[in-house]
Scaffold this motif. Sequence first.
Motif, short mmCIF file in Angstrom:
data_model
loop_
_atom_site.label_atom_id
_atom_site.label_comp_id
_atom_site.label_asym_id
_atom_site.label_seq_id
_atom_site.Cartn_x
_atom_site.Cartn_y
_atom_site.Cartn_z
N PHE A 124 0.85 -1.19 0.00
CA PHE A 124 0.00 0.00 0.00
C PHE A 124 0.89 1.24 0.00
CE2 PHE A 124 0.25 -0.76 4.67
CZ PHE A 124 0.64 0.50 5.13
N HIS A 125 0.32 2.32 -0.51
CA HIS A 125 1.01 3.61 -0.57
C HIS A 125 0.23 4.61 0.27
CE1 HIS A 125 1.80 7.69 -2.22
NE2 HIS A 125 3.04 7.25 -2.23
N MET A 126 0.97 5.44 0.99
CA MET A 126 0.36 6.50 1.80
C MET A 126 1.09 7.79 1.49
SD MET A 126 -0.24 6.46 5.91
CE MET A 126 -1.24 7.74 6.70
N ALA A 127 0.34 8.83 1.16
CA ALA A 127 0.95 10.09 0.75
C ALA A 127 1.66 10.79 1.90
CB ALA A 127 -0.10 11.01 0.13
N ALA A 128 1.14 10.68 3.11
CA ALA A 128 1.76 11.32 4.26
C ALA A 128 3.01 10.56 4.67
CB ALA A 128 0.78 11.38 5.43
N GLY A 129 3.99 11.30 5.15
CA GLY A 129 5.24 10.68 5.60
C GLY A 129 6.42 11.29 4.87
N GLY A 130 7.59 11.23 5.49
CA GLY A 130 8.74 11.82 4.84
C GLY A 130 10.04 11.54 5.56
N VAL A 131 11.07 12.19 5.08
CA VAL A 131 12.44 12.01 5.56
C VAL A 131 12.84 13.22 6.40
CG1 VAL A 131 14.85 11.78 4.87
CG2 VAL A 131 13.06 10.59 3.58
N LEU A 132 13.29 12.96 7.61
CA LEU A 132 13.86 13.97 8.48
C LEU A 132 15.38 13.97 8.26
CD1 LEU A 132 11.79 13.00 11.61
CD2 LEU A 132 11.58 15.17 10.38
N LEU A 133 15.94 15.12 7.98
CA LEU A 133 17.37 15.23 7.66
C LEU A 133 18.16 15.26 8.96
CD1 LEU A 133 17.03 17.80 4.74
CD2 LEU A 133 17.20 15.30 4.59
N ALA A 134 18.42 14.07 9.50
CA ALA A 134 18.85 13.91 10.88
C ALA A 134 20.12 14.67 11.22
CB ALA A 134 19.01 12.42 11.19
N ARG A 135 21.15 14.48 10.44
CA ARG A 135 22.43 15.12 10.76
C ARG A 135 22.29 16.65 10.78
NH1 ARG A 135 26.86 12.33 9.55
NH2 ARG A 135 25.77 11.38 7.77
N ARG A 136 21.58 17.19 9.81
CA ARG A 136 21.39 18.63 9.75
C ARG A 136 20.51 19.12 10.88
NH1 ARG A 136 19.70 19.93 3.64
NH2 ARG A 136 19.36 21.98 4.61
N ILE A 137 19.53 18.30 11.29
CA ILE A 137 18.66 18.68 12.41
C ILE A 137 19.46 18.78 13.70
CG2 ILE A 137 16.80 17.84 13.89
CD1 ILE A 137 15.50 16.71 11.30
N VAL A 138 20.29 17.78 13.97
CA VAL A 138 21.08 17.78 15.20
C VAL A 138 22.00 18.99 15.24
CG1 VAL A 138 22.90 16.54 16.45
CG2 VAL A 138 20.92 15.30 15.57
N ALA A 139 22.67 19.28 14.12
CA ALA A 139 23.58 20.42 14.08
C ALA A 139 22.83 21.74 14.26
CB ALA A 139 24.36 20.42 12.77
N ALA A 140 21.69 21.87 13.58
CA ALA A 140 20.92 23.12 13.66
C ALA A 140 20.34 23.32 15.05
CB ALA A 140 19.81 23.12 12.61
N LEU A 141 19.88 22.25 15.68
CA LEU A 141 19.31 22.35 17.01
C LEU A 141 20.39 22.73 18.03
CD1 LEU A 141 16.98 22.19 18.95
CD2 LEU A 141 17.12 19.68 18.86
N ALA A 142 21.58 22.14 17.90
CA ALA A 142 22.68 22.51 18.80
C ALA A 142 23.02 24.00 18.66
CB ALA A 142 23.90 21.65 18.53
N ARG A 143 23.07 24.49 17.42
CA ARG A 143 23.36 25.93 17.21
C ARG A 143 22.27 26.79 17.84
NH1 ARG A 143 24.68 24.05 11.92
NH2 ARG A 143 22.66 24.81 11.14
N HIS A 144 21.03 26.38 17.65
CA HIS A 144 19.91 27.14 18.20
C HIS A 144 19.97 27.19 19.72
CE1 HIS A 144 15.86 28.65 18.75
NE2 HIS A 144 15.57 27.60 19.51
#
Length: 367
Positions: free
Chosen positions: A136-156
């Motif tokens: 089955f296919h579901m339109a909702a869902g996606g990819v979280l850019l993990a490495r970039r998220i961790v770096a951006a959150l640490a900067r924030h």
Amino acid sequence: MPSALVLGAGIMGLSAAWGLSRAGWSVTLVEQDPVPNPRGASVDDHRLIRHAYGAAAGYMRMVDEAYAAWDLLWADLGEVLHVPTGVLALGESGEGWLAESRAGLAAAGHAFEDLAPGELAARYPMLRPAGGGEAFHMAAGGVLLARRIVAALARHLRRRGVAIEPGRAMAVDPARASLRLADGATRQADLLVLAAGPWAPRLVPGLAGRVVPSRQIVVYLEPPPAWRAAWAAAPMLLDLSEAGGFYAVPPVVGTPLKIGDHRFSRQGDAEDAREAGAAEAEAILALARPRLAGAAAYRVLGARACYYDVTGDERFIVAPLGPHAMVMSGFSGHGFKFAPLLGLAVAREDRSGLAAWAAGEGGPLPG
């Protein structure tokens, strides 16, 4: 201003620090490695967010809350580090995880589309519908850019005044909300949050045995020219057969195609090297080849190991250790998607019901 001490600067520790800082706490975060930590389970190109959750209806229900928490984080960061892809779920039969996901999604009113083998092959020609199977296919869902998220959150967090200090914890004292570090120094606060990933069982009384480190291998691929455009537009792929399925993350925003085993090894030590051996990589490739058209033409770009902290039932542990400390552990391979939501929950003044909710046992967080 109340003070909080957070151990671990993976996505859970960073999210806890974010939630506490937003709630008015003065936060110090202690991490043994650089931030982002190259040994951390959070530091890879991507993690997935999706509603399809098998029989785990509690976690399926939490996904909408998780999306709302990510939206709040994107607003704070000033950028969106998420790529919508949708979800393609495969199975050899209509039983098990696939059937349980269908039933849960239908009961909750989430839209999805069943695909017959012929439709699967026509829509996704880079895949082979091995053994007929169902999808089955579901339109909702996606990819979280993990490495970039961790770096951006640490900067924030640094911009918010959160102190991120180097230090390796050797012992914890939940009653005093304190840490003893390898250099002999101590750190203490009004609240201690332990988010040490696969290192946590060494530090937290009672956690060893409930949570174990689990060495997980991922392999990065370059598709052959004939399939590159198809993969670039592909949804995340979940083939979660207990007999030996795999997952695939499409190559979004310049990242490689990634495949891995959804099952947990429950072996290894968090201090082990993160390089993957040839035999480990081959075991993952063997899972994927039956599903890949022209599998021999894919080029292996590399492989690595990460270490998850895994419970026997894959339920999260977000629980008090007395009145002045909390532990966040057991996030397996599916915790990343909930990290901002869990960070906000830890920062709540009323944490009653938090442990059961985080374990996927109920509906919305009480209170």
